[in-house]
Design an enzyme around this catalytic site. Structure first.
Site, PDB file in Angstrom:
ATOM      1  N   SER A 154       1.081  -1.167  -0.285  1.00  0.00           N
ATOM      2  CA  SER A 154      -0.220  -0.130  -0.118  1.00  0.00           C
ATOM      3  C   SER A 154       0.893   1.122   0.305  1.00  0.00           C
ATOM      4  O   SER A 154       2.635   1.005   0.199  1.00  0.00           O
ATOM      5  CB  SER A 154      -0.849   0.352   1.357  1.00  0.00           C
ATOM      6  OG  SER A 154      -1.215   1.496   1.972  1.00  0.00           O
ATOM      7  N   TYR A 167      -1.095  -0.513  10.489  1.00  0.00           N
ATOM      8  CA  TYR A 167      -1.038  -0.570   9.031  1.00  0.00           C
ATOM      9  C   TYR A 167      -0.475  -0.640   8.614  1.00  0.00           C
ATOM     10  O   TYR A 167       0.506  -1.334   7.321  1.00  0.00           O
ATOM     11  CB  TYR A 167      -3.048  -0.048   8.752  1.00  0.00           C
ATOM     12  CG  TYR A 167      -2.656  -0.306   7.036  1.00  0.00           C
ATOM     13  CD1 TYR A 167      -3.745  -1.299   6.991  1.00  0.00           C
ATOM     14  CD2 TYR A 167      -2.728   0.083   5.730  1.00  0.00           C
ATOM     15  CE1 TYR A 167      -3.790  -2.019   5.361  1.00  0.00           C
ATOM     16  CE2 TYR A 167      -3.560   0.444   4.927  1.00  0.00           C
ATOM     17  CZ  TYR A 167      -3.736  -1.640   4.025  1.00  0.00           C
ATOM     18  OH  TYR A 167      -3.797  -1.871   3.287  1.00  0.00           O
TER      19      TYR A 167
END
Length: 267
Positions: A154, A167
């Protein structure tokens, strides 16, 4: 907006493509696009209902796909479940050619607000689960001396974002894991690459926007102002990139991280 290119027809012909997190917005697009390009597709997800719906939609588009798609309930935090799922697939189709690690746990928060249990669960899904999937698929790749592993990173693993500590940490780990796997598995002609999406219009994004009491148009305008293409992405755009990495169109590409973020990390 991106669509499935007819020029790519059948680039995954008869390849067995195993996708984790395939019941989600991006995962389901990967599953459908892989099927369109000739693959035999394993649609696995911790939510069996979501996986079943993806399989049903693929078969609705083409009845001949009924024996070329397989729905599996799979919790990638459970190594026994992974081992059993891989066994089921190999018994059905003989081997696996492509692994797409797309399962994700979206644990966000400031460091003082995230519990130890939340850290553990996020790590089990986003990092340990990826490693265990590779562990149990790689023996088949080594036996056939070929294979493609695509891992989901990501932009959160590339830049700092406020309130994203868990995350972002996990996604940074995935990018490093990918590089190490590329080095260790390269001698067996096994490629390992990662994809790092930016803001993609998926159910979690839609829910997040709704919780802020703003319209999707306002959200897109706000995000678009921060990147080159001035819009957010679509799941199909990520799926097309994954199909490219899964195919034999890029046999010399390994250890790479491909950002698909509209230029967000460029600006």
């Amino acid at each position: 907006m991106a669509t499935v290119s007819k020029q790519w027809s059948q680039v995954l012909q008869d390849k067995v493509v195993f996708i984790t997190g395939a019941g989600g917005g991006i995962g389901s697009a990967i599953a459908k696009t892989s099927a369109l390009h000739g693959a035999r597709v394993v649609v696995s997800d911790v939510n069996k209902t979501s996986a079943d719906k993806v399989v049903e939609s693929i078969i609705e588009e083409d009845k001949q796909q009924s024996d070329r798609v397989l729905s599996l309930e799979l919790d990638t935090a459970n190594e026994q479940a992974i081992e059993q799922a891989v066994k089921v697939v190999v018994e059905k189709w003989g081997t696996i050619h492509v692994l797409v690690n797309a399962a994700a746990n979206f644990t966000l928060g400031l460091i003082e607000d995230v519990s130890a249990d939340a850290w553990s669960h996020a790590f089990d899904v986003n990092v340990r689960g990826y490693a265990l999937m590779v562990k149990h698929v790689v023996p088949y790749f080594k036996q056939q001396r070929s294979g493609s592993i695509i891992q989901f990173g990501s932009i959160s693993g590339l830049i700092a974002q406020s309130g994203f500590v868990p995350y972002s940490t996990m996604k940074g780990a995935v990018l490093q894991m990918t590089r190490n796997l590329a080095l260790d598995l390269g001698p067996y002609n096994i490629r390992c690459n990662s994809v790092s999406p930016g803001c993609i219009q998926t159910p979690p994004i839609i829910q997040s926007v709704a919780s802020r009491n703003i319209s999707m148009e306002e959200f897109v305008q706000s995000i678009g102002a921060k990147q080159c293409l001035k819009r957010i992405g679509a799941p199909q755009e990520i799926a097309n990139l994954v199909v490219f990495l899964a195919s034999d169109l890029c046999p010399f590409m390994t250890g790479a991280n491909l950002s698909a973020d509209g230029g967000y990390t460029t600006v």
